[in-house]
Design a protein around this motif. Structure first.
Motif, PDB file in Angstrom:
ATOM      1  N   ARG A  93       0.813  -1.207   0.000  1.00 56.78           N
ATOM      2  CA  ARG A  93       0.000   0.000   0.000  1.00 56.78           C
ATOM      3  C   ARG A  93       0.854   1.268   0.000  1.00 56.78           C
ATOM      4  NH1 ARG A  93      -4.409  -2.710   2.621  1.00 56.78           N
ATOM      5  NH2 ARG A  93      -5.170  -4.036   0.931  1.00 56.78           N
ATOM      6  N   PHE A  94       2.062   1.188   0.535  1.00 54.54           N
ATOM      7  CA  PHE A  94       2.963   2.346   0.630  1.00 54.54           C
ATOM      8  C   PHE A  94       3.659   2.652  -0.693  1.00 54.54           C
ATOM      9  CE2 PHE A  94       7.230   4.088   1.650  1.00 54.54           C
ATOM     10  CZ  PHE A  94       6.867   5.236   2.359  1.00 54.54           C
ATOM     11  N   ALA A  95       3.966   1.624  -1.459  1.00 54.25           N
ATOM     12  CA  ALA A  95       4.751   1.789  -2.685  1.00 54.25           C
ATOM     13  C   ALA A  95       4.058   2.696  -3.693  1.00 54.25           C
ATOM     14  CB  ALA A  95       5.019   0.419  -3.308  1.00 54.25           C
ATOM     15  N   SER A  96       4.844   3.563  -4.323  1.00 51.70           N
ATOM     16  CA  SER A  96       4.346   4.403  -5.419  1.00 51.70           C
ATOM     17  C   SER A  96       4.402   3.582  -6.694  1.00 51.70           C
ATOM     18  CB  SER A  96       5.208   5.663  -5.559  1.00 51.70           C
ATOM     19  OG  SER A  96       5.169   6.449  -4.396  1.00 51.70           O
ATOM     20  N   ILE A  97       3.239   3.194  -7.206  1.00 53.10           N
ATOM     21  CA  ILE A  97       3.191   2.325  -8.380  1.00 53.10           C
ATOM     22  C   ILE A  97       2.298   2.943  -9.453  1.00 53.10           C
ATOM     23  CG2 ILE A  97       3.664   0.207  -7.095  1.00 53.10           C
ATOM     24  CD1 ILE A  97       0.720  -0.374  -6.995  1.00 53.10           C
ATOM     25  N   TYR A 124      19.997  -2.373 -10.098  1.00 55.15           N
ATOM     26  CA  TYR A 124      20.361  -2.822 -11.443  1.00 55.15           C
ATOM     27  C   TYR A 124      19.160  -2.864 -12.384  1.00 55.15           C
ATOM     28  CZ  TYR A 124      21.912  -5.742 -15.290  1.00 55.15           C
ATOM     29  OH  TYR A 124      22.185  -6.216 -16.553  1.00 55.15           O
ATOM     30  N   VAL A 125      18.046  -3.377 -11.916  1.00 55.89           N
ATOM     31  CA  VAL A 125      16.895  -3.550 -12.813  1.00 55.89           C
ATOM     32  C   VAL A 125      16.015  -2.301 -12.910  1.00 55.89           C
ATOM     33  CG1 VAL A 125      16.824  -6.049 -12.495  1.00 55.89           C
ATOM     34  CG2 VAL A 125      15.465  -4.569 -11.002  1.00 55.89           C
ATOM     35  N   LEU A 126      16.245  -1.316 -12.033  1.00 54.26           N
ATOM     36  CA  LEU A 126      15.438  -0.099 -12.064  1.00 54.26           C
ATOM     37  C   LEU A 126      15.900   0.853 -13.160  1.00 54.26           C
ATOM     38  CD1 LEU A 126      14.759   1.246  -8.444  1.00 54.26           C
ATOM     39  CD2 LEU A 126      13.064   0.640 -10.183  1.00 54.26           C
ATOM     40  N   LYS A 127      14.957   1.461 -13.855  1.00 50.75           N
ATOM     41  CA  LYS A 127      15.280   2.513 -14.801  1.00 50.75           C
ATOM     42  C   LYS A 127      15.623   3.792 -14.040  1.00 50.75           C
ATOM     43  CE  LYS A 127      10.631   4.455 -15.466  1.00 50.75           C
ATOM     44  NZ  LYS A 127       9.533   4.686 -16.434  1.00 50.75           N
ATOM     45  N   HIS A 128      16.268   4.735 -14.708  1.00 56.32           N
ATOM     46  CA  HIS A 128      16.549   6.029 -14.086  1.00 56.32           C
ATOM     47  C   HIS A 128      15.227   6.706 -13.739  1.00 56.32           C
ATOM     48  CE1 HIS A 128      18.942   9.606 -13.219  1.00 56.32           C
ATOM     49  NE2 HIS A 128      17.965  10.302 -13.766  1.00 56.32           N
ATOM     50  N   GLY A 129      15.103   7.132 -12.488  1.00 58.28           N
ATOM     51  CA  GLY A 129      13.854   7.727 -12.041  1.00 58.28           C
ATOM     52  C   GLY A 129      12.870   6.723 -11.474  1.00 58.28           C
ATOM     53  N   GLY A 130      13.218   5.440 -11.528  1.00 56.90           N
ATOM     54  CA  GLY A 130      12.347   4.405 -10.991  1.00 56.90           C
ATOM     55  C   GLY A 130      12.344   4.394  -9.476  1.00 56.90           C
ATOM     56  N   LYS A 131      11.328   3.757  -8.893  1.00 55.60           N
ATOM     57  CA  LYS A 131      11.140   3.750  -7.445  1.00 55.60           C
ATOM     58  C   LYS A 131      11.543   2.408  -6.835  1.00 55.60           C
ATOM     59  CE  LYS A 131       9.022   7.805  -7.527  1.00 55.60           C
ATOM     60  NZ  LYS A 131       9.655   9.031  -6.957  1.00 55.60           N
ATOM     61  N   PHE A 132      12.272   2.493  -5.725  1.00 56.82           N
ATOM     62  CA  PHE A 132      12.621   1.307  -4.941  1.00 56.82           C
ATOM     63  C   PHE A 132      11.975   1.453  -3.567  1.00 56.82           C
ATOM     64  CE2 PHE A 132      15.231  -0.840  -1.759  1.00 56.82           C
ATOM     65  CZ  PHE A 132      15.368  -2.106  -2.312  1.00 56.82           C
ATOM     66  N   THR A 133      11.116   0.505  -3.193  1.00 60.70           N
ATOM     67  CA  THR A 133      10.366   0.603  -1.940  1.00 60.70           C
ATOM     68  C   THR A 133      10.574  -0.655  -1.112  1.00 60.70           C
ATOM     69  OG1 THR A 133       8.676   1.771  -3.225  1.00 60.70           O
ATOM     70  CG2 THR A 133       8.138   1.212  -0.951  1.00 60.70           C
ATOM     71  N   MET A 134      10.850  -0.458   0.175  1.00 61.97           N
ATOM     72  CA  MET A 134      11.182  -1.589   1.032  1.00 61.97           C
ATOM     73  C   MET A 134      10.590  -1.399   2.427  1.00 61.97           C
ATOM     74  SD  MET A 134      15.019  -3.148   1.693  1.00 61.97           S
ATOM     75  CE  MET A 134      15.651  -1.579   2.259  1.00 61.97           C
ATOM     76  N   VAL A 135      10.295  -2.506   3.084  1.00 61.49           N
ATOM     77  CA  VAL A 135       9.915  -2.495   4.491  1.00 61.49           C
ATOM     78  C   VAL A 135      11.036  -3.174   5.267  1.00 61.49           C
ATOM     79  CG1 VAL A 135       8.601  -4.663   4.273  1.00 61.49           C
ATOM     80  CG2 VAL A 135       8.122  -3.101   6.171  1.00 61.49           C
ATOM     81  N   HIS A 136      11.370  -2.631   6.424  1.00 62.80           N
ATOM     82  CA  HIS A 136      12.498  -3.182   7.180  1.00 62.80           C
ATOM     83  C   HIS A 136      12.366  -2.801   8.650  1.00 62.80           C
ATOM     84  CE1 HIS A 136      16.380  -5.121   7.481  1.00 62.80           C
ATOM     85  NE2 HIS A 136      16.440  -5.248   6.164  1.00 62.80           N
ATOM     86  N   ARG A 137      13.431  -2.981   9.397  1.00 59.92           N
ATOM     87  CA  ARG A 137      13.463  -2.674  10.821  1.00 59.92           C
ATOM     88  C   ARG A 137      14.114  -1.308  11.055  1.00 59.92           C
ATOM     89  NH1 ARG A 137      10.886  -6.233  14.407  1.00 59.92           N
ATOM     90  NH2 ARG A 137      12.523  -5.818  15.961  1.00 59.92           N
ATOM     91  N   PRO A 138      13.552  -0.480  11.934  1.00 61.65           N
ATOM     92  CA  PRO A 138      14.097   0.857  12.179  1.00 61.65           C
ATOM     93  C   PRO A 138      15.546   0.855  12.658  1.00 61.65           C
ATOM     94  CG  PRO A 138      11.905   0.680  13.103  1.00 61.65           C
ATOM     95  CD  PRO A 138      12.303  -0.702  12.687  1.00 61.65           C
ATOM     96  N   GLU A 139      15.961  -0.171  13.403  1.00 61.43           N
ATOM     97  CA  GLU A 139      17.322  -0.187  13.926  1.00 61.43           C
ATOM     98  C   GLU A 139      18.378  -0.296  12.829  1.00 61.43           C
ATOM     99  OE1 GLU A 139      15.642  -4.395  14.980  1.00 61.43           O
ATOM    100  OE2 GLU A 139      14.894  -2.337  14.825  1.00 61.43           O
ATOM    101  N   ARG A 140      17.941  -0.623  11.607  1.00 58.08           N
ATOM    102  CA  ARG A 140      18.887  -0.716  10.492  1.00 58.08           C
ATOM    103  C   ARG A 140      18.734   0.448   9.510  1.00 58.08           C
ATOM    104  NH1 ARG A 140      19.626  -6.707   8.266  1.00 58.08           N
ATOM    105  NH2 ARG A 140      21.546  -5.687   7.559  1.00 58.08           N
ATOM    106  N   MET A 141      18.050   1.494   9.947  1.00 55.97           N
ATOM    107  CA  MET A 141      17.755   2.618   9.064  1.00 55.97           C
ATOM    108  C   MET A 141      19.013   3.259   8.494  1.00 55.97           C
ATOM    109  SD  MET A 141      15.675   6.162   9.827  1.00 55.97           S
ATOM    110  CE  MET A 141      16.991   6.797  10.886  1.00 55.97           C
ATOM    111  N   LEU A 184       9.738  -0.018   9.486  1.00 58.94           N
ATOM    112  CA  LEU A 184      10.133   1.139   8.696  1.00 58.94           C
ATOM    113  C   LEU A 184       9.769   0.917   7.235  1.00 58.94           C
ATOM    114  CD1 LEU A 184      11.923   3.777   8.348  1.00 58.94           C
ATOM    115  CD2 LEU A 184      13.815   2.211   7.927  1.00 58.94           C
ATOM    116  N   LEU A 185       9.027   1.839   6.664  1.00 58.88           N
ATOM    117  CA  LEU A 185       8.729   1.829   5.228  1.00 58.88           C
ATOM    118  C   LEU A 185       9.580   2.919   4.585  1.00 58.88           C
ATOM    119  CD1 LEU A 185       4.881   1.578   5.624  1.00 58.88           C
ATOM    120  CD2 LEU A 185       6.286  -0.177   4.521  1.00 58.88           C
ATOM    121  N   ILE A 186      10.310   2.579   3.546  1.00 60.72           N
ATOM    122  CA  ILE A 186      11.190   3.555   2.913  1.00 60.72           C
ATOM    123  C   ILE A 186      11.141   3.402   1.394  1.00 60.72           C
ATOM    124  CG2 ILE A 186      13.222   2.043   3.137  1.00 60.72           C
ATOM    125  CD1 ILE A 186      14.849   4.682   3.614  1.00 60.72           C
ATOM    126  N   GLU A 187      11.170   4.542   0.705  1.00 59.49           N
ATOM    127  CA  GLU A 187      11.132   4.550  -0.760  1.00 59.49           C
ATOM    128  C   GLU A 187      12.174   5.521  -1.291  1.00 59.49           C
ATOM    129  OE1 GLU A 187       7.404   4.166  -3.287  1.00 59.49           O
ATOM    130  OE2 GLU A 187       7.770   6.327  -3.349  1.00 59.49           O
TER     131      GLU A 187
END
Length: 244
Positions: A36-40, A158-175, A206-209
């Motif tokens: 739901r967070f990812a910009s798609i 590697y697979v993202l085009k220039h300007g493409g979005k990378f979105t991940m969920v993870h743990r805050p302690e590794r921010m 943590l949700l990060i894009e």
């Protein structure tokens, strides 16, 4: 359709069902919140979900987009669940699952092929943890045994085009590590959101894009609290997770 110890569950906030097993893998709220967070893109485009597990992130995203979605999962049992879930929901034309090692992503996809990459990766570094010895499938999903944070972000870049979005969920302690690694691979962090069990508890998610080749400028969005002071789901969480 279902194998031993498997069941067919409903994905929160969607009309879809998914194959799960307590013995192997069940999705948690982080997967749905990531979807739901990812910009798609709403219409055309190509999306890749890394560490896709039983396909929950990709399947959930189909309610928001008509883009073609590829799934990459290393473990065959989880890949099998994704295949059967996709068929159950009639999504074969939109979702393509691949059982493969993301460290060899160049063998499967061209450089700059995707508009968006999402990932719910293993959260914990490899260590002397009893689960690693006893439950190999779950351990691979939760611990950096088969891939590291750097492997995941490198593959996504590697697979993202220039300007493409990378979105991940993870743990805050590794921010700090996450942001440093994203920048090392030319992904500029642009949006971040912390999720808490309640307003009085530290963040556990943590949700990060980030944008491939993007300019600096990070927006910290309003935190998401799961429970209110009465122990009930907050209105914000109901909207994000259950879409109500």
């Amino acid at each position: 359709m279902l194998e031993k110890d498997e069941r067919l569950d409903h994905i929160a906030g969607t009309s879809y069902k998914i194959v799960q097993s307590d013995q192997v893998f069940t999705y948690s709220i982080d997967a749905v919140l990531l979807a739901r967070f990812a910009s798609i893109p709403l219409q055309k485009g190509r999306i890749l979900d890394l560490c896709s597990g039983n396909g929950v992130v990709g399947i959930t995203m189909t309610e928001r987009t008509k883009a073609l979605i590829s799934l990459v999962e290393l473990q065959e049992p989880l890949h099998s669940m994704a295949l059967r879930s996709i068929k159950e929901n009639g999504l074969e034309k939109q979702l393509t699952p691949l059982c493969a090692d993301l460290k060899h992503i160049r063998d499967y996809f061209a450089h700059g092929y995707f508009d968006v990459v999402t990932c719910n990766p293993p959260y914990f570094t490899k260590g002397d943890h009893e689960q690693i010895k006893l439950e190999s499938t779950k351990a691979l999903a939760r611990h950096e045994i088969s891939c590291t944070l750097d492997d995941v972000i490198a593959a996504g870049s590697y697979v993202l085009k220039h300007g493409g979005k990378f979105t991940m969920v993870h743990r805050p302690e590794r921010m700090v590590e996450i942001i440093e690694t994203m920048k090392q691979h030319r992904i500029e962090p642009k949006r971040i959101r912390f999720c808490h069990s309640s307003a009085t508890k530290p963040s556990t998610m943590l949700l990060i894009e980030g944008t491939k080749g993007g300019k600096p400028g990070l927006v910290c969005e309003a935190p998401l609290f799961v429970y209110d002071q009465d122990g009930k789901y907050t209105n914000a969480f109901n909207k994000e997770y259950f879409d109500v």
